[in-house]
Every structure is written in structure tokens, then in C-alpha cells.
Motif scaffolding. Structure first.
Motif, PDB file in Angstrom:
ATOM      1  N   ASP A 290       0.796  -1.222   0.000  1.00 32.98           N
ATOM      2  CA  ASP A 290       0.000   0.000   0.000  1.00 32.98           C
ATOM      3  C   ASP A 290       0.832   1.277   0.000  1.00 32.98           C
ATOM      4  OD1 ASP A 290      -2.344  -1.537   0.144  1.00 32.98           O
ATOM      5  OD2 ASP A 290      -2.113  -1.730   2.314  1.00 32.98           O
ATOM      6  N   GLY A 291       2.139   1.175   0.192  1.00 32.73           N
ATOM      7  CA  GLY A 291       2.984   2.368   0.276  1.00 32.73           C
ATOM      8  C   GLY A 291       3.301   2.953  -1.092  1.00 32.73           C
ATOM      9  N   ASP A 292       4.177   3.953  -1.079  1.00 34.01           N
ATOM     10  CA  ASP A 292       4.614   4.583  -2.319  1.00 34.01           C
ATOM     11  C   ASP A 292       5.490   3.619  -3.107  1.00 34.01           C
ATOM     12  OD1 ASP A 292       3.299   6.930  -1.736  1.00 34.01           O
ATOM     13  OD2 ASP A 292       5.065   7.873  -0.816  1.00 34.01           O
ATOM     14  N   ALA A 293       5.350   3.680  -4.425  1.00 34.23           N
ATOM     15  CA  ALA A 293       6.160   2.845  -5.296  1.00 34.23           C
ATOM     16  C   ALA A 293       7.476   3.550  -5.605  1.00 34.23           C
ATOM     17  CB  ALA A 293       5.407   2.549  -6.590  1.00 34.23           C
ATOM     18  N   GLU A 294       8.543   2.778  -5.648  1.00 36.93           N
ATOM     19  CA  GLU A 294       9.872   3.283  -5.974  1.00 36.93           C
ATOM     20  C   GLU A 294      10.196   2.878  -7.408  1.00 36.93           C
ATOM     21  OE1 GLU A 294      14.383   1.820  -4.952  1.00 36.93           O
ATOM     22  OE2 GLU A 294      12.819   1.536  -3.448  1.00 36.93           O
ATOM     23  N   ARG A 295      10.617   3.823  -8.222  1.00 37.36           N
ATOM     24  CA  ARG A 295      10.989   3.529  -9.594  1.00 37.36           C
ATOM     25  C   ARG A 295      12.317   2.762  -9.570  1.00 37.36           C
ATOM     26  NH1 ARG A 295      12.996   7.561 -14.168  1.00 37.36           N
ATOM     27  NH2 ARG A 295      12.890   6.106 -15.887  1.00 37.36           N
ATOM     28  N   VAL A 296      12.349   1.613 -10.231  1.00 39.58           N
ATOM     29  CA  VAL A 296      13.521   0.755 -10.215  1.00 39.58           C
ATOM     30  C   VAL A 296      14.339   0.917 -11.492  1.00 39.58           C
ATOM     31  CG1 VAL A 296      14.311  -1.650 -10.116  1.00 39.58           C
ATOM     32  CG2 VAL A 296      12.374  -0.915  -8.717  1.00 39.58           C
ATOM     33  N   ALA A 297      13.686   0.908 -12.649  1.00 36.15           N
ATOM     34  CA  ALA A 297      14.403   0.987 -13.919  1.00 36.15           C
ATOM     35  C   ALA A 297      13.444   1.323 -15.046  1.00 36.15           C
ATOM     36  CB  ALA A 297      15.099  -0.334 -14.223  1.00 36.15           C
ATOM     37  N   GLU A 298      14.022   1.854 -16.120  1.00 33.25           N
ATOM     38  CA  GLU A 298      13.265   2.068 -17.353  1.00 33.25           C
ATOM     39  C   GLU A 298      13.993   1.318 -18.460  1.00 33.25           C
ATOM     40  OE1 GLU A 298      12.186   5.757 -20.214  1.00 33.25           O
ATOM     41  OE2 GLU A 298      11.504   5.901 -18.128  1.00 33.25           O
ATOM     42  N   LEU A 299      13.246   0.489 -19.189  1.00 35.72           N
ATOM     43  CA  LEU A 299      13.826  -0.355 -20.226  1.00 35.72           C
ATOM     44  C   LEU A 299      13.227  -0.037 -21.583  1.00 35.72           C
ATOM     45  CD1 LEU A 299      13.461  -3.786 -18.362  1.00 35.72           C
ATOM     46  CD2 LEU A 299      15.488  -2.345 -18.440  1.00 35.72           C
TER      47      LEU A 299
END
Length: 163
Positions: free
Chosen positions: A44-53
Motif C-alpha cells: 500500500d505504500g509509495d512505489a519506488e521507480r527501479v528501472a526504465e527499459l
């Protein structure tokens, strides 16, 4: 594990997967072809951006995740219903006492108690190899046996083994 799909107007589509370890993994596929990965440590928390492909990167990474390059032996899915037996893999090196000998001459089962299930040779698998099959350097022996039988076999496969 169901994957949830959501249409994102003017952006693309979002796919979400709840992880067995907790949290959630999401990918947004944009209309421009980019794939952006997000991780939510808790659902339910904030999402963290991991990568863009790019599309090509995503296809290659997807093939890796799908097992196209490597198939691990996932112990939680391996079912060996033979008492305390387990499956092990042994690399046969150039200096192995078994390198160059036939399966019959190696006397693996007689000397160790372990059963030779298959020989992995490059991309080929020789299932249930016959006594005439020669064990070559670079082969991987797939065996079934108890812990003690596997220790005995490891000592025969690798002459410098600590077993």
C-alpha cells in the motif's frame, strides 16, 4: 499469483504482481514502447521507480527471467520422494578421475551408491546414460543419492575434493 492489468489513459498499461516475499512489482508499458519498473516494499505504500527499459531490453530481460538462458534447480519445487535422497549436479573437470571413462567402467553406483540420472553435455542432455557412454571433461553429472552417497561421489568426481 494473478497479474492485475490497468489501463492508464494517455500513458499505456500497468501490470501488477504481488510478490511472495511481500510487496508488489509493477511495470508500466507506455504507448512509446518504454517499460518502467516499480517496486512497492509494502503493498500500500509509495512505489519506488527501479528501472526504465527499452522494448528490446525488456524482451531480453524477460527471456532471462523466463529461464531461456538458465534453469535453476529450485529446491522448493523439486520433489524427491525417496527417503532422504537428493539430486546433485557435478562438473567433470579435465583432471577428474572419471573423465574419459565409460559410465560402466566408472562404477558410480557400485562404488558410491548414487544413481547417475543424466549427463548434461553442453546443450544436450543424455538421460539415463548407458554403460558404454563416455564421461567427458566439461560434462555435468546429474545424480540421485543420500547425503553420504553424494559425498562419496563428489570425492570420486573431483580428486581434490574436501569431501
Amino acid at each position: 499469483m494473478p497479474v492485475r492489468e490497468t489501463e492508464l489513459p494517455n500513458v499505456g498499461r500497468k501490470f501488477e504482481l504481488d510478490l511472495a516475499s511481500g510487496g508488489r512489482l509493477s511495470v508500466v508499458i507506455g504507448h512509446d514502447g518504454t517499460r518502467t519498473l516499480y517496486r512497492q516494499p509494502d503493498g500500500d505504500g509509495d512505489a519506488e521507480r527501479v528501472a526504465e527499459l527499452t522494448g528490446e531490453e525488456a524482451r531480453q530481460f524477460g527471456a532471462i527471467l523466463g529461464g531461456a538462458y538458465f534453469q535453476p534447480a529450485e529446491s522448493e519445487t523439486a520433489n524427491v520422494p525417496v527417503g532422504d535422497a537428493r539430486i546433485e549436479w557435478y562438473d567433470v573437470h579435465e583432471d577428474s578421475p572419471l573423465a574419459g571413462s565409460s559410465v560402466g567402467d566408472s562404477e558410480i553406483r557400485t562404488e558410491t551408491g548414487a544413481t547417475l540420472l543424466a549427463i548434461q553435455r553442453g546443450s544436450d542432455t543424455i538421460a539415463n546414460p548407458g554403460p558404454e557412454e563416455v564421461i567427458e571433461p566439461g560434462d555435468v553429472l546429474v545424480t540421485l543419492g543420500t547425503q553420504e552417497e553424494q559425498r562419496n561421489l563428489q570425492a570420486r568426481v573431483n580428486k581434490d575434493s574436501d569431501a
